[in-house]
Design a protein around this motif. Sequence first.
Motif, mmCIF file in Angstrom:
data_model
loop_
_atom_site.group_PDB
_atom_site.id
_atom_site.type_symbol
_atom_site.label_atom_id
_atom_site.label_comp_id
_atom_site.label_asym_id
_atom_site.label_seq_id
_atom_site.Cartn_x
_atom_site.Cartn_y
_atom_site.Cartn_z
ATOM 1 N N VAL A 140 0.573 -0.873 -0.198
ATOM 2 C CA VAL A 140 0.027 -0.128 0.326
ATOM 3 C C VAL A 140 1.189 0.791 0.156
ATOM 4 C CG1 VAL A 140 -1.203 1.411 1.361
ATOM 5 C CG2 VAL A 140 -1.731 -1.525 1.235
ATOM 6 N N ARG A 141 0.689 1.608 -1.273
ATOM 7 C CA ARG A 141 1.515 3.223 -1.019
ATOM 8 C C ARG A 141 0.649 4.463 -1.546
ATOM 9 N NH1 ARG A 141 3.582 5.406 -5.669
ATOM 10 N NH2 ARG A 141 2.715 3.896 -7.538
ATOM 11 N N ARG A 142 1.513 5.747 -1.016
ATOM 12 C CA ARG A 142 0.826 6.793 -1.143
ATOM 13 C C ARG A 142 0.749 6.957 -2.932
ATOM 14 N NH1 ARG A 142 0.160 10.675 3.955
ATOM 15 N NH2 ARG A 142 1.197 9.095 5.191
ATOM 16 N N LEU A 143 -0.285 7.874 -3.269
ATOM 17 C CA LEU A 143 0.582 7.900 -5.300
ATOM 18 C C LEU A 143 1.249 9.662 -4.719
ATOM 19 C CD1 LEU A 143 -2.748 7.617 -6.825
ATOM 20 C CD2 LEU A 143 -0.942 6.229 -6.208
ATOM 21 N N GLU A 144 2.158 9.953 -5.211
ATOM 22 C CA GLU A 144 2.860 11.323 -5.270
ATOM 23 C C GLU A 144 2.795 11.930 -6.601
ATOM 24 O OE1 GLU A 144 6.726 9.144 -5.624
ATOM 25 O OE2 GLU A 144 6.585 8.481 -3.837
ATOM 26 N N ASP A 145 1.610 11.658 -7.688
ATOM 27 C CA ASP A 145 1.629 11.687 -9.033
ATOM 28 C C ASP A 145 0.303 11.222 -9.085
ATOM 29 O OD1 ASP A 145 1.444 12.810 -11.582
ATOM 30 O OD2 ASP A 145 3.491 12.262 -12.390
ATOM 31 N N GLN A 199 19.948 -4.680 -9.918
ATOM 32 C CA GLN A 199 20.159 -5.936 -9.197
ATOM 33 C C GLN A 199 19.385 -6.541 -8.753
ATOM 34 O OE1 GLN A 199 24.794 -5.578 -9.408
ATOM 35 N NE2 GLN A 199 24.010 -3.409 -9.759
ATOM 36 N N VAL A 200 19.633 -5.531 -7.121
ATOM 37 C CA VAL A 200 18.516 -6.558 -6.300
ATOM 38 C C VAL A 200 17.267 -7.188 -6.662
ATOM 39 C CG1 VAL A 200 17.184 -6.286 -4.043
ATOM 40 C CG2 VAL A 200 19.507 -5.044 -4.626
ATOM 41 N N TYR A 228 23.097 -1.478 4.036
ATOM 42 C CA TYR A 228 22.362 -0.429 3.902
ATOM 43 C C TYR A 228 21.252 0.157 2.246
ATOM 44 C CZ TYR A 228 20.751 4.718 4.048
ATOM 45 O OH TYR A 228 19.951 5.455 4.101
ATOM 46 N N ASP A 229 22.590 -0.418 1.735
ATOM 47 C CA ASP A 229 22.304 0.202 0.237
ATOM 48 C C ASP A 229 20.766 -1.231 0.041
ATOM 49 O OD1 ASP A 229 23.633 2.140 -0.004
ATOM 50 O OD2 ASP A 229 25.470 1.045 -0.978
ATOM 51 N N ILE A 230 21.284 -2.477 0.211
ATOM 52 C CA ILE A 230 20.175 -3.573 -0.118
ATOM 53 C C ILE A 230 18.869 -3.640 0.347
ATOM 54 C CG2 ILE A 230 19.814 -6.122 0.304
ATOM 55 C CD1 ILE A 230 22.964 -6.742 -0.357
ATOM 56 N N LEU A 234 15.182 -2.766 -0.938
ATOM 57 C CA LEU A 234 14.479 -3.731 -0.503
ATOM 58 C C LEU A 234 12.870 -3.315 -0.709
ATOM 59 C CD1 LEU A 234 15.380 -6.436 1.367
ATOM 60 C CD2 LEU A 234 14.609 -6.833 -0.952
ATOM 61 N N LYS A 235 13.068 -1.628 0.317
ATOM 62 C CA LYS A 235 12.160 -1.289 1.099
ATOM 63 C C LYS A 235 11.515 -0.721 0.036
ATOM 64 C CE LYS A 235 10.942 3.149 3.436
ATOM 65 N NZ LYS A 235 11.418 3.854 5.180
ATOM 66 N N PHE A 236 12.404 0.235 -1.462
ATOM 67 C CA PHE A 236 11.851 0.934 -2.735
ATOM 68 C C PHE A 236 10.886 -0.326 -3.011
ATOM 69 C CE2 PHE A 236 12.083 1.300 -7.044
ATOM 70 C CZ PHE A 236 11.718 2.690 -7.513
ATOM 71 N N LEU A 237 11.200 -1.875 -3.585
ATOM 72 C CA LEU A 237 10.516 -3.096 -4.038
ATOM 73 C C LEU A 237 9.561 -3.125 -3.473
ATOM 74 C CD1 LEU A 237 13.883 -4.459 -5.233
ATOM 75 C CD2 LEU A 237 12.530 -2.671 -6.608
ATOM 76 N N MET A 238 9.478 -2.613 -2.249
ATOM 77 C CA MET A 238 7.700 -3.754 -1.202
ATOM 78 C C MET A 238 7.405 -2.128 -1.487
ATOM 79 S SD MET A 238 8.762 -5.723 1.791
ATOM 80 C CE MET A 238 7.246 -5.560 2.061
ATOM 81 N N ASN A 239 7.556 -0.919 -1.249
ATOM 82 C CA ASN A 239 6.767 0.212 -1.533
ATOM 83 C C ASN A 239 6.040 0.419 -3.031
ATOM 84 O OD1 ASN A 239 6.847 0.482 1.006
ATOM 85 N ND2 ASN A 239 8.218 1.860 0.805
ATOM 86 N N GLU A 240 6.915 -0.070 -3.974
ATOM 87 C CA GLU A 240 6.299 -0.263 -5.074
ATOM 88 C C GLU A 240 5.003 -0.898 -5.958
ATOM 89 O OE1 GLU A 240 6.776 2.900 -7.148
ATOM 90 O OE2 GLU A 240 7.201 3.739 -5.644
#
Length: 257
Positions: A140-145, A199-200, A228-230, A234-240
Amino acid sequence: MPGSQAVQQEISGYRYSLSPGESSRPPSEGKSKRSQVLCVLPCTVSQLLSATEQQGSLFIQGTEINQVGVVGIIRRTKPAVAYVVYSLDDMTGPPLDVKQWMDLEAANMNDRVIPPGTYIKVVGSLHSFQNHRSMVAFSVRRLEDYNEITSHMMEVVQAHLLNDSSSCSAMKNKAMTTIMSLSSSNESTSYGFTANQSQVFNLIKSCPLAEGMAVQSLMTSLKYLSPYDIRTCLKFLMNEGHIFSTVDDKHFKSTYL
Protein backbone atom coordinates in the motif's frame (compact mmCIF):
# COMPACT_ATOMS: atom_id res chain seq x y z
CA MET A 1 3.55 -11.72 9.85
CA PRO A 2 0.15 -12.53 11.35
CA GLY A 3 -0.14 -15.96 9.81
CA SER A 4 -1.16 -17.77 13.00
CA GLN A 5 -4.84 -17.64 12.08
CA ALA A 6 -4.41 -18.07 8.37
CA VAL A 7 -3.85 -21.01 6.11
CA GLN A 8 -0.68 -20.63 4.07
CA GLN A 9 -1.04 -21.93 0.52
CA GLU A 10 1.78 -22.20 -1.97
CA ILE A 11 1.18 -21.86 -5.71
CA SER A 12 4.17 -22.29 -8.03
CA GLY A 13 6.48 -20.92 -5.36
CA TYR A 14 4.25 -18.02 -4.38
CA ARG A 15 2.79 -17.88 -0.89
CA TYR A 16 -0.54 -16.38 0.12
CA SER A 17 -2.59 -16.08 3.30
CA LEU A 18 -6.19 -17.27 3.27
CA SER A 19 -8.62 -16.59 6.08
CA PRO A 20 -10.30 -19.62 7.66
CA GLY A 21 -13.12 -20.90 5.48
CA GLU A 22 -11.70 -19.47 2.27
CA SER A 23 -10.52 -21.61 -0.60
CA SER A 24 -8.37 -21.20 -3.68
CA ARG A 25 -9.00 -24.49 -5.44
CA PRO A 26 -8.05 -24.41 -9.13
CA PRO A 27 -10.90 -24.04 -11.63
CA SER A 28 -11.99 -26.93 -13.80
CA GLU A 29 -11.17 -25.18 -17.05
CA GLY A 30 -7.52 -26.24 -17.01
CA LYS A 31 -4.26 -24.36 -17.20
CA SER A 32 -5.03 -22.06 -20.12
CA LYS A 33 -6.57 -19.41 -17.88
CA ARG A 34 -4.73 -20.35 -14.68
CA SER A 35 -1.41 -19.35 -16.25
CA GLN A 36 -2.32 -15.72 -15.59
CA VAL A 37 -3.18 -16.19 -11.90
CA LEU A 38 0.13 -14.86 -10.62
CA CYS A 39 0.17 -11.76 -12.83
CA VAL A 40 -0.83 -8.45 -11.28
CA LEU A 41 -4.11 -7.51 -12.96
CA PRO A 42 -5.07 -3.82 -12.90
CA CYS A 43 -8.71 -3.56 -11.86
CA THR A 44 -11.44 -1.23 -10.67
CA VAL A 45 -13.35 -1.76 -7.45
CA SER A 46 -16.48 -2.45 -9.49
CA GLN A 47 -14.75 -5.30 -11.35
CA LEU A 48 -13.58 -6.89 -8.11
CA LEU A 49 -17.00 -6.67 -6.49
CA SER A 50 -18.68 -8.17 -9.57
CA ALA A 51 -16.10 -10.92 -10.22
CA THR A 52 -17.70 -14.33 -10.64
CA GLU A 53 -16.93 -17.11 -8.17
CA GLN A 54 -16.50 -20.77 -9.16
CA GLN A 55 -15.36 -23.50 -6.79
CA GLY A 56 -13.80 -20.97 -4.44
CA SER A 57 -11.85 -19.14 -7.19
CA LEU A 58 -12.64 -15.66 -8.52
CA PHE A 59 -12.79 -14.78 -12.22
CA ILE A 60 -12.99 -11.62 -14.33
CA GLN A 61 -13.98 -12.27 -17.95
CA GLY A 62 -13.22 -15.95 -17.49
CA THR A 63 -9.68 -15.35 -16.21
CA GLU A 64 -8.84 -16.50 -12.69
CA ILE A 65 -7.47 -13.68 -10.58
CA ASN A 66 -5.38 -13.53 -7.44
CA GLN A 67 -2.99 -10.61 -7.50
CA VAL A 68 -4.70 -7.35 -8.44
CA GLY A 69 -3.84 -3.66 -8.45
CA VAL A 70 -6.32 -0.93 -7.52
CA VAL A 71 -6.03 2.86 -7.22
CA GLY A 72 -8.46 4.95 -5.18
CA ILE A 73 -9.04 7.28 -2.26
CA ILE A 74 -9.29 6.20 1.38
CA ARG A 75 -12.77 7.00 2.75
CA ARG A 76 -12.35 5.43 6.17
CA THR A 77 -9.57 3.86 8.24
CA LYS A 78 -10.28 1.16 10.84
CA PRO A 79 -7.16 0.20 12.82
CA ALA A 80 -7.03 -2.98 14.91
CA VAL A 81 -4.29 -4.59 16.98
CA ALA A 82 -2.65 -6.59 14.19
CA TYR A 83 -3.93 -4.88 11.06
CA VAL A 84 -5.62 -1.84 9.58
CA VAL A 85 -8.60 -1.86 7.21
CA TYR A 86 -8.89 0.89 4.61
CA SER A 87 -12.19 1.62 2.88
CA LEU A 88 -11.00 2.22 -0.69
CA ASP A 89 -13.17 4.12 -3.18
CA ASP A 90 -12.36 4.64 -6.88
CA MET A 91 -15.85 5.95 -7.73
CA THR A 92 -16.72 2.90 -9.86
CA GLY A 93 -18.77 1.18 -7.16
CA PRO A 94 -19.18 0.86 -3.39
CA PRO A 95 -15.94 1.15 -1.36
CA LEU A 96 -13.85 -2.00 -0.99
CA ASP A 97 -12.26 -3.10 2.29
CA VAL A 98 -8.47 -3.46 2.06
CA LYS A 99 -6.73 -5.19 4.96
CA GLN A 100 -3.05 -4.52 5.62
CA TRP A 101 -1.32 -6.56 8.30
CA MET A 102 0.85 -4.57 10.72
CA ASP A 103 1.51 -4.63 14.46
CA LEU A 104 0.00 -1.32 15.56
CA GLU A 105 1.20 -1.89 19.13
CA ALA A 106 4.82 -1.69 18.00
CA ALA A 107 6.65 1.61 18.36
CA ASN A 108 5.86 4.19 15.66
CA MET A 109 3.64 1.76 13.71
CA ASN A 110 0.62 4.04 14.11
CA ASP A 111 2.52 6.62 12.06
CA ARG A 112 2.34 4.23 9.08
CA VAL A 113 -1.47 4.26 9.04
CA ILE A 114 -2.55 6.36 6.04
CA PRO A 115 -5.31 8.87 6.87
CA PRO A 116 -8.66 9.22 5.03
CA GLY A 117 -8.67 11.51 2.01
CA THR A 118 -5.38 10.09 0.68
CA TYR A 119 -5.08 8.51 -2.76
CA ILE A 120 -3.26 5.17 -2.66
CA LYS A 121 -2.20 2.32 -4.92
CA VAL A 122 -2.80 -1.17 -3.56
CA VAL A 123 -1.36 -4.47 -4.80
CA GLY A 124 -2.84 -7.53 -3.15
CA SER A 125 -5.09 -10.57 -3.38
CA LEU A 126 -8.88 -10.60 -3.65
CA HIS A 127 -10.84 -12.80 -1.24
CA SER A 128 -14.48 -13.69 -0.85
CA PHE A 129 -15.73 -14.91 2.53
CA GLN A 130 -19.39 -15.25 3.51
CA ASN A 131 -20.44 -13.15 0.48
CA HIS A 132 -18.09 -10.33 1.48
CA ARG A 133 -15.35 -9.23 -0.95
CA SER A 134 -12.13 -7.76 0.41
CA MET A 135 -8.45 -7.41 -0.43
CA VAL A 136 -5.41 -8.46 1.57
CA ALA A 137 -2.67 -6.00 0.65
CA PHE A 138 0.91 -6.94 -0.19
CA SER A 139 1.75 -3.29 -0.79
CA VAL A 140 0.00 0.00 0.00
CA ARG A 141 1.57 3.28 -1.03
CA ARG A 142 0.50 6.90 -1.40
CA LEU A 143 0.27 8.34 -4.91
CA GLU A 144 3.00 10.86 -5.58
CA ASP A 145 1.53 11.96 -8.91
CA TYR A 146 -2.19 12.12 -9.72
CA ASN A 147 -1.35 11.14 -13.29
CA GLU A 148 -1.07 7.62 -11.85
CA ILE A 149 -4.87 7.59 -11.59
CA THR A 150 -5.22 8.13 -15.34
CA SER A 151 -2.41 5.69 -16.05
CA HIS A 152 -4.08 3.02 -13.93
CA MET A 153 -7.43 3.41 -15.70
CA MET A 154 -5.69 3.05 -19.07
CA GLU A 155 -4.08 -0.17 -17.82
CA VAL A 156 -7.52 -1.42 -16.72
CA VAL A 157 -8.91 -0.78 -20.22
CA GLN A 158 -5.95 -2.52 -21.83
CA ALA A 159 -6.34 -5.56 -19.57
CA HIS A 160 -10.05 -5.66 -20.42
CA LEU A 161 -9.29 -5.69 -24.14
CA LEU A 162 -6.70 -8.43 -23.69
CA ASN A 163 -9.23 -10.67 -21.95
CA ASP A 164 -12.01 -9.92 -24.44
CA SER A 165 -12.66 -13.16 -26.33
CA SER A 166 -13.61 -11.20 -29.44
CA SER A 167 -10.16 -9.59 -29.71
CA CYS A 168 -7.88 -10.73 -32.46
CA SER A 169 -5.56 -13.39 -31.05
CA ALA A 170 -2.55 -11.88 -32.78
CA MET A 171 -3.24 -8.47 -31.22
CA LYS A 172 -3.81 -10.12 -27.86
CA ASN A 173 -0.49 -11.95 -28.00
CA LYS A 174 1.34 -8.79 -28.96
CA ALA A 175 -0.22 -6.74 -26.15
CA MET A 176 0.31 -9.53 -23.62
CA THR A 177 3.96 -9.67 -24.60
CA THR A 178 4.20 -5.95 -23.89
CA ILE A 179 2.69 -6.34 -20.42
CA MET A 180 4.67 -9.44 -19.51
CA SER A 181 7.90 -7.76 -20.59
CA LEU A 182 7.68 -5.90 -17.31
CA SER A 183 8.62 -9.16 -15.63
CA SER A 184 11.67 -9.67 -17.79
CA SER A 185 14.99 -8.95 -16.13
CA ASN A 186 16.18 -7.28 -19.31
CA GLU A 187 13.35 -4.75 -19.07
CA SER A 188 13.72 -3.86 -15.39
CA THR A 189 14.99 -0.43 -16.36
CA SER A 190 11.49 0.36 -17.67
CA TYR A 191 10.47 0.72 -14.04
CA GLY A 192 12.97 3.50 -13.58
CA PHE A 193 15.17 1.32 -11.32
CA THR A 194 18.62 2.46 -10.37
CA ALA A 195 21.46 0.04 -11.06
CA ASN A 196 21.39 -1.20 -7.45
CA GLN A 197 17.62 -1.65 -7.42
CA SER A 198 17.76 -3.53 -10.71
CA GLN A 199 20.37 -5.98 -9.42
CA VAL A 200 18.46 -6.65 -6.19
CA PHE A 201 15.18 -7.11 -8.10
CA ASN A 202 16.68 -9.47 -10.69
CA LEU A 203 18.22 -11.69 -8.01
CA ILE A 204 14.91 -11.93 -6.14
CA LYS A 205 12.99 -12.60 -9.36
CA SER A 206 15.35 -15.40 -10.41
CA CYS A 207 15.26 -17.18 -7.04
CA PRO A 208 13.48 -20.59 -7.43
CA LEU A 209 12.99 -21.22 -3.70
CA ALA A 210 9.41 -21.34 -2.40
CA GLU A 211 10.25 -18.99 0.46
CA GLY A 212 12.00 -16.57 -1.87
CA MET A 213 15.37 -14.86 -1.65
CA ALA A 214 16.83 -14.32 1.82
CA VAL A 215 18.35 -10.96 2.73
CA GLN A 216 21.55 -12.75 3.76
CA SER A 217 21.79 -14.37 0.32
CA LEU A 218 21.45 -10.94 -1.30
CA MET A 219 24.29 -9.63 0.85
CA THR A 220 26.43 -12.62 -0.10
CA SER A 221 25.75 -12.23 -3.83
CA LEU A 222 26.04 -8.43 -3.83
CA LYS A 223 29.13 -8.01 -1.67
CA TYR A 224 29.94 -4.69 -3.30
CA LEU A 225 26.70 -3.22 -1.90
CA SER A 226 26.44 -2.27 1.76
CA PRO A 227 23.66 -3.80 3.93
CA TYR A 228 22.12 -0.32 4.09
CA ASP A 229 22.02 -0.05 0.29
CA ILE A 230 20.38 -3.48 -0.03
CA ARG A 231 17.73 -2.72 2.60
CA THR A 232 17.03 0.64 0.96
CA CYS A 233 16.47 -1.15 -2.36
CA LEU A 234 14.19 -3.72 -0.68
CA LYS A 235 12.11 -0.97 0.92
CA PHE A 236 11.69 0.78 -2.44
CA LEU A 237 10.75 -2.43 -4.28
CA MET A 238 8.18 -3.36 -1.62
CA ASN A 239 6.61 0.11 -1.55
CA GLU A 240 6.27 0.03 -5.34
CA GLY A 241 4.67 -3.43 -5.29
CA HIS A 242 7.47 -5.21 -7.20
CA ILE A 243 8.26 -7.67 -4.39
CA PHE A 244 6.58 -8.97 -1.23
CA SER A 245 7.73 -10.73 1.94
CA THR A 246 6.95 -14.43 2.39
CA VAL A 247 7.70 -16.51 5.50
CA ASP A 248 9.12 -13.53 7.41
CA ASP A 249 10.47 -10.03 6.83
CA LYS A 250 13.83 -11.42 5.65
CA HIS A 251 12.61 -13.42 2.63
CA PHE A 252 11.20 -11.89 -0.55
CA LYS A 253 9.69 -12.94 -3.87
CA SER A 254 8.94 -11.02 -7.03
CA THR A 255 5.34 -9.99 -7.70
CA TYR A 256 5.83 -10.95 -11.35
CA LEU A 257 6.28 -14.29 -13.07
